[in-house]
Design an enzyme around this catalytic site. Structure first.
Site, PDB file in Angstrom:
ATOM      1  N   PHE A   7      64.468  64.307  27.741  1.00 22.25           N
ATOM      2  CA  PHE A   7      63.138  64.600  27.214  1.00 22.25           C
ATOM      3  C   PHE A   7      63.097  65.943  26.492  1.00 22.25           C
ATOM      4  CE2 PHE A   7      61.819  61.368  30.226  1.00 22.25           C
ATOM      5  CZ  PHE A   7      60.655  60.835  29.676  1.00 22.25           C
ATOM      6  N   ASP A   8      62.554  65.924  25.292  1.00 20.51           N
ATOM      7  CA  ASP A   8      62.152  67.162  24.633  1.00 20.51           C
ATOM      8  C   ASP A   8      61.003  67.757  25.455  1.00 20.51           C
ATOM      9  OD1 ASP A   8      61.892  69.078  22.493  1.00 20.51           O
ATOM     10  OD2 ASP A   8      60.139  67.940  21.837  1.00 20.51           O
TER      11      ASP A   8
END
Length: 219
Positions: A7-8
């Site tokens: 995940f960013d």
């Protein structure tokens, strides 16, 4: 078999616009640089900051370093917590955590990403957090993904999905053979994300568990 999700952070898990924009404005004022319009300021969110200062302010590499130092004066004092978790993210992460390993892979310095995750109670969902080095010698999303793969031993790209809101997230996934989900509620435009050709789109955090399920595929 899908094993893990990368995940960013900014624009994917949290709405960090206020703190980042205020930090940029502080740095421009301190260095007596021209003001930037709101649309340009928003472009700073996601990619490495040194590159953005050079691209959008026309700074040399040396001057960009000075701008980054000024940015961090405000950011570490106030900007880091001028931030909020997107509605629906905790419940989506809780669902996904039941079936997959979750990691944060961000171009934000790893130290700051850890502090943000701890403060906003996101750390409980992630096995580890991988980010940029403080000097940004490791900062590009492709580099961060490679770093995370090395550290985790998750070297088979087809076992992984990158979730992010900017083209650098999707392009980084392509570089390493990962599937990707472009979230359209963040800071990247629809045109930017479409041009990067993600595996899927998510218009809200609540959609993420079902989209991930659809992307599952055997080796």
């Amino acid at each position: 078999m899908l094993q893990a999700l990368f995940f960013d952070l900014d624009g994917t898990l949290t709405d960090s616009q206020l703190g980042i924009v205020n930090s940029i404005k502080y740095s421009l004022n301190k260095l007596q640089l021209p003001e930037l319009d709101d649309a340009t300021l928003k472009l700073f969110i996601g990619p490495p900051l040194l590159a953005s200062y050079q691209k959008y302010c026309g700074l040399s590499a040396v001057d960009a370093q000075q701008a980054l130092l000024a940015y961090r004066e405000y950011y570490t004092d106030k900007g880091i917590l001028e931030n909020k978790v997107y509605a629906g993210i905790p419940s989506a992460l809780a669902q996904l955590q039941q079936n997959y390993q979750l990691y944060i892979t961000t171009s934000k310095p790893e130290l700051y990403a850890q502090q943000i995750s701890d403060h906003f109670a996101l750390s409980q969902y992630f096995t580890a957090i991988y980010g940029a080095s403080m000097d940004e010698t490791r900062a590009g999303k492709s580099e961060i993904i490679a770093y995370a793969q090395t550290e985790t031993g998750l070297v088979h790209g087809q076992n992984l999905v990158m979730v992010g809101d900017r083209e650098n997230d999707i392009n980084g996934a392509h570089d390493h053979g990962l599937q990707s989900i472009a979230v359209t509620y963040g800071f990247g435009s629809q045109d930017e994300l479409s041009a990067a050709v993600p595996s899927a789109f998510a218009t809200a955090p609540t959609e993420l568990p079902s989209i991930v399920k659809q992307l599952e595929r055997p080796l």
